[in-house]
Scaffold this active site. Structure first.
Site, PDB file in Angstrom:
ATOM      1  N   ALA A 163       0.812  -1.222   0.000  1.00  0.00           N
ATOM      2  CA  ALA A 163       0.000   0.000   0.000  1.00  0.00           C
ATOM      3  C   ALA A 163       0.842   1.267   0.000  1.00  0.00           C
ATOM      4  CB  ALA A 163      -0.919   0.006   1.224  1.00  0.00           C
ATOM      5  N   TYR A 181      -7.758   2.163 -44.070  1.00  0.00           N
ATOM      6  CA  TYR A 181      -8.622   2.978 -43.189  1.00  0.00           C
ATOM      7  C   TYR A 181      -9.334   4.033 -44.028  1.00  0.00           C
ATOM      8  CZ  TYR A 181      -9.764   5.827 -39.071  1.00  0.00           C
ATOM      9  OH  TYR A 181     -10.409   6.538 -38.085  1.00  0.00           O
ATOM     10  N   ARG A 231      10.988   7.026  -1.027  1.00  0.00           N
ATOM     11  CA  ARG A 231      12.404   7.078  -1.421  1.00  0.00           C
ATOM     12  C   ARG A 231      12.616   6.825  -2.922  1.00  0.00           C
ATOM     13  NH1 ARG A 231      13.906   2.979   3.297  1.00  0.00           N
ATOM     14  NH2 ARG A 231      11.660   2.638   3.103  1.00  0.00           N
ATOM     15  N   LYS A 237       1.157  -4.627 -39.985  1.00  0.00           N
ATOM     16  CA  LYS A 237       0.264  -4.613 -38.828  1.00  0.00           C
ATOM     17  C   LYS A 237      -0.851  -5.610 -39.070  1.00  0.00           C
ATOM     18  CE  LYS A 237      -3.627  -3.103 -38.026  1.00  0.00           C
ATOM     19  NZ  LYS A 237      -4.888  -2.393 -38.181  1.00  0.00           N
TER      20      LYS A 237
HETATM   21  C1  UD1 Z   1      10.553  -2.732   6.449  1.00  0.00           C
HETATM   22  C2  UD1 Z   1      10.730  -3.174   7.910  1.00  0.00           C
HETATM   23  C3  UD1 Z   1      12.224  -3.370   8.192  1.00  0.00           C
HETATM   24  C4  UD1 Z   1      12.808  -4.361   7.214  1.00  0.00           C
HETATM   25  C5  UD1 Z   1      12.538  -3.949   5.768  1.00  0.00           C
HETATM   26  C6  UD1 Z   1      12.940  -5.076   4.835  1.00  0.00           C
HETATM   27  C7  UD1 Z   1       8.899  -2.104   9.158  1.00  0.00           C
HETATM   28  C8  UD1 Z   1       8.536  -1.029  10.108  1.00  0.00           C
HETATM   29  N1  UD1 Z   1      10.188  -2.160   8.787  1.00  0.00           N
HETATM   30  O1  UD1 Z   1      11.168  -1.469   6.318  1.00  0.00           O
HETATM   31  O2  UD1 Z   1      12.389  -3.865   9.515  1.00  0.00           O
HETATM   32  O3  UD1 Z   1      14.209  -4.474   7.456  1.00  0.00           O
HETATM   33  O4  UD1 Z   1      11.128  -3.702   5.569  1.00  0.00           O
HETATM   34  O5  UD1 Z   1      12.761  -4.744   3.497  1.00  0.00           O
HETATM   35  O6  UD1 Z   1       8.064  -2.901   8.781  1.00  0.00           O
HETATM   36  N2  UD1 Z   1       3.516  -0.675   3.323  1.00  0.00           N
HETATM   37  C9  UD1 Z   1       2.144  -0.638   3.391  1.00  0.00           C
HETATM   38  N3  UD1 Z   1       1.536   0.306   4.177  1.00  0.00           N
HETATM   39  C10 UD1 Z   1       2.241   1.187   4.911  1.00  0.00           C
HETATM   40  C11 UD1 Z   1       3.649   1.153   4.853  1.00  0.00           C
HETATM   41  C12 UD1 Z   1       4.258   0.203   4.055  1.00  0.00           C
HETATM   42  O7  UD1 Z   1       1.468  -1.442   2.744  1.00  0.00           O
HETATM   43  O8  UD1 Z   1       1.596   1.999   5.616  1.00  0.00           O
HETATM   44  C13 UD1 Z   1       4.155  -1.671   2.461  1.00  0.00           C
HETATM   45  C14 UD1 Z   1       5.010  -1.043   1.374  1.00  0.00           C
HETATM   46  O9  UD1 Z   1       4.242  -0.831   0.198  1.00  0.00           O
HETATM   47  C15 UD1 Z   1       6.107  -2.074   1.172  1.00  0.00           C
HETATM   48  C16 UD1 Z   1       6.197  -2.785   2.508  1.00  0.00           C
HETATM   49  O10 UD1 Z   1       5.025  -2.465   3.232  1.00  0.00           O
HETATM   50  O11 UD1 Z   1       5.772  -3.008   0.159  1.00  0.00           O
HETATM   51  C17 UD1 Z   1       7.425  -2.359   3.316  1.00  0.00           C
HETATM   52  O12 UD1 Z   1       7.363  -0.958   3.514  1.00  0.00           O
HETATM   53  P1  UD1 Z   1       8.658  -0.052   3.474  1.00  0.00           P
HETATM   54  O13 UD1 Z   1       8.252   1.345   3.710  1.00  0.00           O
HETATM   55  O14 UD1 Z   1       9.460  -0.346   2.270  1.00  0.00           O
HETATM   56  O15 UD1 Z   1       9.436  -0.572   4.778  1.00  0.00           O
HETATM   57  P2  UD1 Z   1      10.994  -0.531   5.019  1.00  0.00           P
HETATM   58  O16 UD1 Z   1      11.376   0.821   5.458  1.00  0.00           O
HETATM   59  O17 UD1 Z   1      11.715  -1.108   3.879  1.00  0.00           O
HETATM   60 MG    MG Z   2      11.145  -1.592   1.982  1.00  0.00          MG
END
Ligand code: UD1
Ligand code: MG
Length: 488
Positions: free
Chosen positions: A32, A418, A37, A382
């Site tokens: 979600a 066409y 970044r 095509k």
């Molecule tokens: C997360 C972990 C971290 C781990 C890393 C590994 C947490 C707090 N941290 O950090 O410990 O080392 O993954 O890759 O979980 N997402 C949602 N909803 C939200 C936030 C995120 O669905 O509100 C989803 C993102 O789309 C993503 C995944 O969760 O697919 C991970 O989120 P991301 O923000 O990338 O977490 P990291 O900072 O990488």
């Molecule tokens: Mg991540």
């Protein structure tokens, strides 16, 4: 407390490969987030690696575990994420839950409370941004979770040791080497940051213990978010068992958070594909680093790929083909011994054995050229078929056309398909000679063995074995023999 529950079965290719009969396996994929970044207007999980969205990679792999349900948590660009997953026909059974505002990974899991909290299952939680995870590794994780000493843990974390753990949650172990807690990079002390073992964001939970523990998570951290990573510590605090499965392939469980990481992954995947093709399939790459082949493409033995060639999607290339620089082949099929000359584009099309295409040719929308046919400089096909041994060598547009065998299409020929409102078809039968600069105003048919003179504008069907000329073209001569084109 350790749970001593019935497990479940993991099937692969009709065989039991893990789990214990009884309770089901559910999978929840977190997807979600926006992925700040990435600095993108496109949600992170929709960025492509090896031609597929990150979320497609993860979900296709999850499917191999044959779980009861796969739920994907969507939020940012939810409808695009859903549509992207539905593009994969295998993923039709995937269900979606919505996370209204993105308040962290713990909050993302809570969004699935309605559908999961009463389930008596093991829940495998995956991150949508960890695209190279393999089903085999997940199977080991699940069996460590359910089967270690024949008891099921409350939670099992997939960890990994990284040379550069920056950005990841660190796994803190106690004096006995057992799990203590996860501390996110931003919340970690200098000493904790020196720990190289990190959380991969992939875990197994007993569903019935996960949701009560999630209720206890508070957003008291540097990011003000609800961290899923607090849950294992909460479970351990209630004397529930938390296991760690430390994997040994950092690439497989690394997450993508920036475009630099995305580019690094792309390079790794491409390199693996090229090495496999060189070592196992016997394909020559003149300049491997500058040749791009999708991992799902197939290329036959003794093909030679020149620099700056792109083979995309599910393309299948026969053996002994030569593909010259600047050409792109997407979701297309080439027979054996085909030559694709420089700067040609072949999309969703088929090229038969021994054909020659290009330079600067364009085949698209189910174009097909049959064995021994040739398409040359600046020719576009095509939705058209060019029969065996036929040729269109220069400056032509052939759209919605069916062209027979041993027919020659002269330079500058255009099928005028066409009329401003609708598309119409052109049929050119066997052994026809279309003179240079002929306009074929569709719908129209040119009969077997007919000839059109240079500059003809053909508005009516041309009878077999006749010569037509002029604007509009008229029959000038009955060619002898009328029904017998050049013999093969
Ligand atoms: C997360 C972990 C971290 C781990 C890393 C590994 C947490 C707090 N941290 O950090 O410990 O080392 O993954 O890759 O979980 N997402 C949602 N909803 C939200 C936030 C995120 O669905 O509100 C989803 C993102 O789309 C993503 C995944 O969760 O697919 C991970 O989120 P991301 O923000 O990338 O977490 P990291 O900072 O990488
Ligand atoms: Mg991540």
């Amino acid at each position: 407390m350790e749970l001593d529950k019935p497990g479940f079965v993991i099937m692969q290719n009709g065989k039991e490969v893990g789990g214990r009969p009884g309770a089901p396996l559910d999978i929840l994929i977190l997807a979600a987030g926006l992925g700040t970044r990435m600095r993108s207007n496109t949600a992170k999980v929709l960025h492509k690696l090896d031609g597929k969205a990150l979320i497609q990679h993860v979900t296709l792999e999850a499917l191999k575990l044959n779980p009861r349900n796969i739920y994907v948590v969507v939020g940012h660009q939810a409808s695009d994420v859903e549509a992207t997953l539905k593009e994969e026909s295998a993923l039709g059974s995937v269900k979606f839950v919505n996370q209204r505002s993105q308040r962290g990974t713990g909050d993302a899991v809570i969004s699935a409370k309605d559908v999961l909290s009463r389930a008596d299952s093991t829940l495998l939680v995956l991150s949508g941004d960890v695209p190279l995870i393999q089903a085999e590794t997940l199977e080991v994780l699940v069996s460590r979770h359910t089967d270690d000493g024949n008891r099921t843990a409350a939670c099992t974390i997939l960890s990994i040791e990284l040379d550069d753990p920056t950005g990841y949650g660190r796994l803190i172990r106690n004096g006995a080497g057992d799990f203590d807690k996860i501390v996110e990079h931003k919340d970690a002390t200098q000493e904790q940051r020196s720990i190289k073992e990190v959380n991969s964001g992939i875990y197994c939970f007993e569903t019935s213990l996960l949701f009560p523990a999630l209720e206890k998570v508070e957003p008291k951290n540097a990011q003000g978010e609800f961290y899923l990573t607090d849950v294992p510590g909460i479970l351990r605090g209630s004397n529930d068992e938390v296991r760690i499965f430390c994997h040994d392939d950092p690439v497989e469980v690394s997450g993508i958070n920036t475009r630099v990481e995305l580019a690094n992954f792309e390079a790794i995947v491409r390199d693996r594909t090229r090495r496999r093709l060189m070592l196992e399939a016997g394909v020559t790459f003149i300049d491997p680093e500058h040749t791009y082949v999708s991992s799902s493409a197939q290329i036959g033995q003794d093909c030679i790929l020149y620099p700056d060639v792109y083979i995309e999607g599910e393309s299948m290339i026969g053996s002994g083909c030569e593909i010259r620089s600047g050409s792109r082949i997407t979701n297309s099929k080439l027979g054996d011994n085909v030559v694709i000359k420089d700067h040609s584009l072949i999309i969703d099309s088929t090229v038969g054995e021994g054909c020659s295409v290009g330079p600067f040719a364009h085949l698209r929308m189910n174009a097909s050229i049959e064995a021994g046919a040739a398409v040359g400089n600046f020719v576009e096909l095509k939705k058209s078929k060019l029969g065996r041994g036929s040729k269109a060598m220069h400056l032509s547009y052939l759209g919605d056309a069916t062209i027979g065998e041993k027919t020659n299409i002269g330079a500058g020929t255009i099928t005028c398909n066409y009329d401003g409102k609708n598309k119409h078809e052109t049929f050119i039968e066997n052994g026809v000679k279309i003179g240079s600069d002929t306009m074929l105003v569709a719908p129209v048919r040119v009969g077997e063995g007919a000839v059109t003179a240079a500059g003809s504008v053909v508005t009516k069907d041309v009878p077999p074995g006749t010569l037509v000329a002029g604007v509009p073209a008229k029959v000038k001569k009955q060619l002898i023999p009328a029904q017998e084109p050049e013999r093969r």
